[in-house]
Every structure is written in structure tokens, then in C-alpha cells.
Design a protein around this motif. Sequence first.
Motif, PDB file in Angstrom:
ATOM      1  N   LYS A 112       0.833  -1.207   0.000  1.00 12.96           N
ATOM      2  CA  LYS A 112       0.000   0.000   0.000  1.00 12.96           C
ATOM      3  C   LYS A 112       0.863   1.251   0.000  1.00 12.96           C
ATOM      4  O   LYS A 112       0.549   2.241  -0.687  1.00 12.96           O
ATOM      5  CB  LYS A 112      -0.915  -0.009   1.222  1.00 12.96           C
ATOM      6  CG  LYS A 112      -1.910   1.148   1.254  1.00 12.96           C
ATOM      7  CD  LYS A 112      -2.920   1.056   0.130  1.00 12.96           C
ATOM      8  CE  LYS A 112      -3.947   2.173   0.221  1.00 12.96           C
ATOM      9  NZ  LYS A 112      -4.917   2.134  -0.905  1.00 12.96           N
ATOM     10  N   ASP A 113       1.967   1.217   0.746  1.00 16.00           N
ATOM     11  CA  ASP A 113       2.874   2.360   0.773  1.00 16.00           C
ATOM     12  C   ASP A 113       3.530   2.557  -0.590  1.00 16.00           C
ATOM     13  O   ASP A 113       3.711   3.689  -1.046  1.00 16.00           O
ATOM     14  CB  ASP A 113       3.956   2.160   1.840  1.00 16.00           C
ATOM     15  CG  ASP A 113       3.378   2.127   3.247  1.00 16.00           C
ATOM     16  OD1 ASP A 113       2.331   2.774   3.457  1.00 16.00           O
ATOM     17  OD2 ASP A 113       3.967   1.462   4.109  1.00 16.00           O
ATOM     18  N   VAL A 114       3.899   1.450  -1.229  1.00 18.81           N
ATOM     19  CA  VAL A 114       4.494   1.522  -2.555  1.00 18.81           C
ATOM     20  C   VAL A 114       3.507   2.131  -3.544  1.00 18.81           C
ATOM     21  O   VAL A 114       3.868   2.957  -4.387  1.00 18.81           O
ATOM     22  CB  VAL A 114       4.928   0.120  -3.029  1.00 18.81           C
ATOM     23  CG1 VAL A 114       5.449   0.172  -4.463  1.00 18.81           C
ATOM     24  CG2 VAL A 114       6.002  -0.441  -2.106  1.00 18.81           C
ATOM     25  N   GLN A 115       2.253   1.728  -3.437  1.00 16.31           N
ATOM     26  CA  GLN A 115       1.207   2.266  -4.317  1.00 16.31           C
ATOM     27  C   GLN A 115       1.131   3.787  -4.195  1.00 16.31           C
ATOM     28  O   GLN A 115       1.073   4.502  -5.205  1.00 16.31           O
ATOM     29  CB  GLN A 115      -0.141   1.654  -3.965  1.00 16.31           C
ATOM     30  CG  GLN A 115      -1.305   2.250  -4.767  1.00 16.31           C
ATOM     31  CD  GLN A 115      -2.650   2.022  -4.093  1.00 16.31           C
ATOM     32  OE1 GLN A 115      -2.732   1.298  -3.100  1.00 16.31           O
ATOM     33  NE2 GLN A 115      -3.685   2.630  -4.616  1.00 16.31           N
ATOM     34  N   GLU A 116       1.136   4.289  -2.967  1.00 22.43           N
ATOM     35  CA  GLU A 116       1.031   5.730  -2.758  1.00 22.43           C
ATOM     36  C   GLU A 116       2.278   6.455  -3.242  1.00 22.43           C
ATOM     37  O   GLU A 116       2.206   7.531  -3.831  1.00 22.43           O
ATOM     38  CB  GLU A 116       0.793   6.009  -1.272  1.00 22.43           C
ATOM     39  CG  GLU A 116      -0.557   5.503  -0.768  1.00 22.43           C
ATOM     40  CD  GLU A 116      -0.748   5.735   0.716  1.00 22.43           C
ATOM     41  OE1 GLU A 116       0.188   6.253   1.349  1.00 22.43           O
ATOM     42  OE2 GLU A 116      -1.828   5.392   1.231  1.00 22.43           O
ATOM     43  N   TYR A 117       3.443   5.847  -3.014  1.00 26.55           N
ATOM     44  CA  TYR A 117       4.701   6.465  -3.445  1.00 26.55           C
ATOM     45  C   TYR A 117       4.741   6.625  -4.958  1.00 26.55           C
ATOM     46  O   TYR A 117       5.197   7.640  -5.478  1.00 26.55           O
ATOM     47  CB  TYR A 117       5.879   5.592  -2.981  1.00 26.55           C
ATOM     48  CG  TYR A 117       6.728   6.243  -1.930  1.00 26.55           C
ATOM     49  CD1 TYR A 117       6.169   6.651  -0.725  1.00 26.55           C
ATOM     50  CD2 TYR A 117       8.095   6.448  -2.122  1.00 26.55           C
ATOM     51  CE1 TYR A 117       6.952   7.248   0.250  1.00 26.55           C
ATOM     52  CE2 TYR A 117       8.873   7.041  -1.159  1.00 26.55           C
ATOM     53  CZ  TYR A 117       8.302   7.439   0.037  1.00 26.55           C
ATOM     54  OH  TYR A 117       9.063   8.034   1.001  1.00 26.55           O
ATOM     55  N   LEU A 118       4.254   5.607  -5.654  1.00 27.56           N
ATOM     56  CA  LEU A 118       4.344   5.599  -7.109  1.00 27.56           C
ATOM     57  C   LEU A 118       3.139   6.233  -7.783  1.00 27.56           C
ATOM     58  O   LEU A 118       3.139   6.423  -8.996  1.00 27.56           O
ATOM     59  CB  LEU A 118       4.499   4.159  -7.615  1.00 27.56           C
ATOM     60  CG  LEU A 118       5.753   3.412  -7.150  1.00 27.56           C
ATOM     61  CD1 LEU A 118       5.779   2.016  -7.740  1.00 27.56           C
ATOM     62  CD2 LEU A 118       7.008   4.167  -7.538  1.00 27.56           C
TER      63      LEU A 118
END
Length: 266
Positions: free
Chosen positions: A186-192
Motif C-alpha cells: 500500500k505504501d508503494v502504491q502511494e509512493y508511485l
Amino acid sequence: YLEQKNNPAILPIQIAYFTGLRLGEVCGLTWQDINLEEQHLTVRRSVRCNSTRHKWEIGPTKRKKVRIVDFCDTLADILKKAKREQNKQRLQYGELYSRNYYKEVREKNRVYYELYHLDSTEDVPMDYKEISLVCIRPDGCYESPSTVEIACRTARKRIPELEGFHFHALRHTYTSNLLSNGAAPKDVQEYLGLGCVQSVYRWTDGVNMPTIDNLYALSELLQVPIDAIVRGNRAPIASDIIIKQLDSRESRLCAYYEKMHEKRAA
């Protein structure tokens, strides 16, 4: 290869590797978007070619959202060096140094922001607004996504280890590095700036990931140890039994890492 050719595409590639930004987002970064002290950047816009209007334009990101991305000391040093070089080039080119501008155009109830560059000898129209882009050529002109893609294709053709490499692979590599260092999908999704978390899970399946040879070439290009790209902070896999249980792609990855770890890889 790009460093030897003094190709301005090297900076967009380095930014993408350390931040996971899309090509258009990298080309749309301004120095005002980058905080070198706190080491984070704000993704606000994207540069793209409007094939219908035959114009380069500045517009919102793919998901039309603003996001903040942290970056490491290595990229901070790269950006500081790039800024110093650009200041030197501005003095070297003098009045022939280009500045970049955008202007608002309204057509058929739509608003477009067209991108232009002018040197100091040219009159600047009243409706032009200056924009301080990060990724520029030595003469100050903005670096378009198409020229970066051409540089990637040229490097791919001339360097055997980069066979199959494309700019978007850097985004996949960035995702792998985040996950290997404990980041939640989920954090990766927001970062990208991804629309759904499922995209992250598809990437972790190894689809369209760079090959081992690509990773080796990228480690040389970006001056990053290949074991940091391949394994992150996880412990190395040493068991032959585990390797035999993996598919051919994962097996090759593990075997290559072991060779690198033992300093036997080419």
C-alpha cells in the motif's frame, strides 16, 4: 555509456531509479519541487506530447494527484552536482542559453499548457511563464521524454548487457527495492501514484522486470552495488535446495547473487 557521451538523459534515468517516477513526471520536475535539505520531492505535473496538436505540453500526473517522494543521499548528491553544472553551463552559453516557458491555450472549452524554450536573444511573449525544469540539456532547453527514450534505445543497441532495457524498468526496480526493504504494498502504491495496489502485486511476480544482465549494467551506470538492487537488505540465499524449488528465472537470480557475493561473477 551515457556518461561517456555526456548525454543529458543520464539525469532523468538516475532520478527515476531512485524515486520510481514515470518518464513524463521526471521531465516535469522543477527545482522548486525538490527539497535538497529534507531530501524529498513533490510530483505535481507531467510532460507529454499531444499527438493531435503536435505540441509538448505540461499537464497533471497520470492519476491527477500530487504526491511527495523521499530520496536518498546518493540522489541528493547527484542533484546538487547537476545544479552546479547547470549554473556553469548558463555562464558558458551566455545569451544563447535557453530558458523554458509554458503558456496557457484555450481551445474548444479545453485548457492546454504548451511548453516552449527561448534563448536570451529572443523576445518573450507576455503570456509566457518561465518554468525552472530540472532535466535540461547543456544549452538549457528542456529534455523531452522522447529524447530520453531515444537515448535508452541507443544504449540498449550498443551495450549487450542492456538488451531489453526500457525506461519504465527503472520504476519496476524501484518497487522491488522498496518491497525488499520492508515497505508495504500500500505504501508503494502511494509512493508511485498507482491507481490500485494490485499493480504492485503484479510487479512482484517478476513480469517485465529487468534481466540480471540489465541489473548488472544498471549497477555500473548508477554506481549502486548490484546486491543492493537484487536483494536489498535481505539475507543471501545459500541453500541449493531452495534454489532448486524456484523457477528458472528466480533460480538464475539467486545463483547470480551467490556468485556476486563470492566475487566469482563476471
